[in-house]
Design an enzyme around this catalytic site. Sequence first.
Site, mmCIF file in Angstrom:
data_model
loop_
_atom_site.group_PDB
_atom_site.id
_atom_site.type_symbol
_atom_site.label_atom_id
_atom_site.label_comp_id
_atom_site.label_asym_id
_atom_site.label_seq_id
_atom_site.Cartn_x
_atom_site.Cartn_y
_atom_site.Cartn_z
ATOM 1 N N HIS A 49 0.843 -1.203 0.000
ATOM 2 C CA HIS A 49 0.000 0.000 0.000
ATOM 3 C C HIS A 49 0.871 1.244 0.000
ATOM 4 O O HIS A 49 1.822 1.354 0.782
ATOM 5 C CB HIS A 49 -0.911 -0.016 1.234
ATOM 6 C CG HIS A 49 -1.831 1.166 1.339
ATOM 7 N ND1 HIS A 49 -2.580 1.624 0.277
ATOM 8 C CD2 HIS A 49 -2.121 1.989 2.387
ATOM 9 C CE1 HIS A 49 -3.285 2.679 0.676
ATOM 10 N NE2 HIS A 49 -3.020 2.914 1.939
ATOM 11 N N ASP A 54 -3.351 9.034 3.722
ATOM 12 C CA ASP A 54 -3.612 7.636 3.378
ATOM 13 C C ASP A 54 -4.982 7.541 2.706
ATOM 14 O O ASP A 54 -5.995 7.903 3.295
ATOM 15 C CB ASP A 54 -3.576 6.785 4.655
ATOM 16 C CG ASP A 54 -3.592 5.291 4.362
ATOM 17 O OD1 ASP A 54 -4.314 4.868 3.443
ATOM 18 O OD2 ASP A 54 -2.889 4.541 5.063
ATOM 19 N N CYS A 97 -4.057 3.411 -4.954
ATOM 20 C CA CYS A 97 -3.336 4.125 -3.884
ATOM 21 C C CYS A 97 -2.137 4.912 -4.418
ATOM 22 O O CYS A 97 -1.887 6.037 -3.980
ATOM 23 C CB CYS A 97 -2.898 3.174 -2.777
ATOM 24 S SG CYS A 97 -1.921 1.765 -3.326
#
Length: 267
Positions: free
Chosen positions: A156, A173, A226
């Site tokens: 991630h 995030d 992401c």
Amino acid sequence: RQYGAEISEEVLLQLRLEPVLSKSPALVEEKKCPSSEKTVEHFSPLTEAMEREVIAAFGKGEPDEIMSSAFKLKVTREDIHTLRNLRWLNDEVINFYMSLLVERNKKEGYPAVHAFSTFFYPKLISGGHKAVERWTRGVDLFKQDLILVPVHLKVHWTLVVIDVRKKTIKYFDSMGQKGDKICETLFQYLQEESREKRNLELIFSEWTLRSMESHEIPQQLNGSDCGVFVCKYADYISRDKPITFTQNHMPYFRRKMVWEIIHQQLL
């Protein structure tokens, strides 16, 4: 090396990992983060000539063919293909894009930006300040306005932004996870950097460290975007602009990034 989102089972259930392209626009709109609902941003579409270049870059060819070379970095056709919809971005694409941001910000009117490589944080974690001491040779971090630190957590991508002007360290995030410990690690790094390079102590109480809440920044609605979110967080922040994009913009950003990387120029 290709990476996507490291997702807990709970988050998996929330997202159901359906590709965002299969959702109806109405469903996607409902999940937009509140901060981005205030401003609907309109982007200039790529020209037909640009689209042809993007299609060609996504086409068949030798995987190791070099599509762009600058900043002592090389991006191959295989790297470019990580920008196809729902693919996971790799180090090469993210590092090249961060270098483009730094290059753009050398122009008058932009904040002074330093971007660390994606390999910086793991090196710092494994070996401490000593292991990365030479990374800032010729760079005075404390003369920068902003320091961008892309962080890779197993599968991630996230971003830490150090604002030297405001004395803040913020964690971004796109899955809404907390990164307080990462912020603390980077503050400790800054403290040691200040002692070594300036013989000055940073006063912890003068600094603000925090993880951005999921309602404050756009969030991804799939398990693959992401890396693009990290690149675009960095783009907006390095222009001192409010972050107004949404998940809906990801396919457009991906194609745009292909053109920008090939031409070594941000649109």
